[in-house]
Design a protein around this motif. Structure first.
Motif, PDB file in Angstrom:
ATOM      1  N   ILE A 201       0.859  -1.184   0.000  1.00 10.34           N
ATOM      2  CA  ILE A 201       0.000   0.000   0.000  1.00 10.34           C
ATOM      3  C   ILE A 201       0.893   1.231   0.000  1.00 10.34           C
ATOM      4  N   ASP A 202       0.694   2.113  -0.955  1.00  8.56           N
ATOM      5  CA  ASP A 202       1.575   3.276  -1.050  1.00  8.56           C
ATOM      6  C   ASP A 202       0.926   4.580  -0.603  1.00  8.56           C
ATOM      7  N   GLU A 203      -0.328   4.517  -0.131  1.00  9.81           N
ATOM      8  CA  GLU A 203      -0.971   5.754   0.322  1.00  9.81           C
ATOM      9  C   GLU A 203      -1.852   5.487   1.530  1.00  9.81           C
ATOM     10  N   MET A 204      -1.732   6.368   2.530  1.00 11.85           N
ATOM     11  CA  MET A 204      -2.599   6.355   3.701  1.00 11.85           C
ATOM     12  C   MET A 204      -3.219   7.743   3.794  1.00 11.85           C
ATOM     13  N   PHE A 205      -4.435   7.804   4.327  1.00  8.91           N
ATOM     14  CA  PHE A 205      -5.049   9.114   4.525  1.00  8.91           C
ATOM     15  C   PHE A 205      -5.880   9.116   5.797  1.00  8.91           C
ATOM     16  N   VAL A 206      -6.121  10.320   6.300  1.00  6.21           N
ATOM     17  CA  VAL A 206      -6.879  10.502   7.527  1.00  6.21           C
ATOM     18  C   VAL A 206      -7.654  11.810   7.411  1.00  6.21           C
ATOM     19  N   ALA A 207      -8.828  11.853   8.009  1.00  8.52           N
ATOM     20  CA  ALA A 207      -9.628  13.073   8.040  1.00  8.52           C
ATOM     21  C   ALA A 207      -9.464  13.721   9.419  1.00  8.52           C
TER      22      ALA A 207
ATOM     23  N   GLY B 131       4.526  14.355   8.748  1.00 10.20           N
ATOM     24  CA  GLY B 131       4.735  14.225   7.307  1.00 10.20           C
ATOM     25  C   GLY B 131       3.488  14.149   6.467  1.00 10.20           C
ATOM     26  N   GLY B 132       2.334  14.323   7.079  1.00 10.34           N
ATOM     27  CA  GLY B 132       1.091  14.313   6.310  1.00 10.34           C
ATOM     28  C   GLY B 132       1.003  15.538   5.413  1.00 10.34           C
ATOM     29  N   GLU B 133       0.529  15.336   4.209  1.00  8.66           N
ATOM     30  CA  GLU B 133       0.343  16.443   3.267  1.00  8.66           C
ATOM     31  C   GLU B 133      -1.125  16.847   3.279  1.00  8.66           C
TER      32      GLU B 133
END
Length: 149
Positions: free
Chosen positions: A114-120, A136-138
């Motif tokens: 998995i190359d992408e993680m995201f969070v709201a 490091g979150g964009e």
């Protein structure tokens, strides 16, 4: 203290720890405990390969954790990871535990390809925004809509 923290991936045999984490989430997020799921429901979740639960353990107690869902993409054969909840007990915050949890999740993601993680995060939750930027979150501007039945 960070060296004394153990990060553990929960499995079907860790129902008690999962319940402890849910209680921790309720405390940190100021949620009530009215509609707690049954043991069967939580065990079923822990059995799912696309559901991840990590806990941070210090001195044999759970002091933080996160939950995440692996989501299949439709436009290519790949998945991404959605971090649903992440929290650390108030008295243990700002000690590197949240970073350690994210670091472990990144490692797991890499192992799974998995190359992408995201969070709201809520726009007014300054502490969460600073944490995600600091790890490091964009940041991406989106508007989230909820639908209720």
């Amino acid at each position: 203290m960070r060296d004394e923290i153990k990060i553990k991936v929960l499995s079907k045999d860790d129902l008690v720890s999962f319940r402890e984490l849910i209680t921790l989430f309720q405390e940190v997020f100021d949620h009530s405990d009215d509609d707690l799921p049954t043991n069967g429901y939580l065990t079923e979740l822990l059995l799912k390969s696309d559901f991840v639960v990590l806990v941070a353990i210090y001195d044999q107690q759970i002091v933080g954790g996160l939950t995440a869902y692996e989501i299949r993409k439709y436009h290519k054969e790949a998945t991404e990871l959605f971090i649903y909840d992440i929290a650390v007990k108030r008295e243990f915050q700002r000690k590197g535990i949240g970073k350690a949890l994210l670091s472990k999740l990144k490692s797991l993601s890499s192992e799974r390809g998995i190359d992408e993680m995201f969070v709201a995060a809520h726009a007014d939750d300054v502490q969460a925004l600073q944490f995600y930027k600091g790890t490091g979150g964009e940041q991406e501007k989106v508007v989230h809509f909820n639908y209720y039945n």
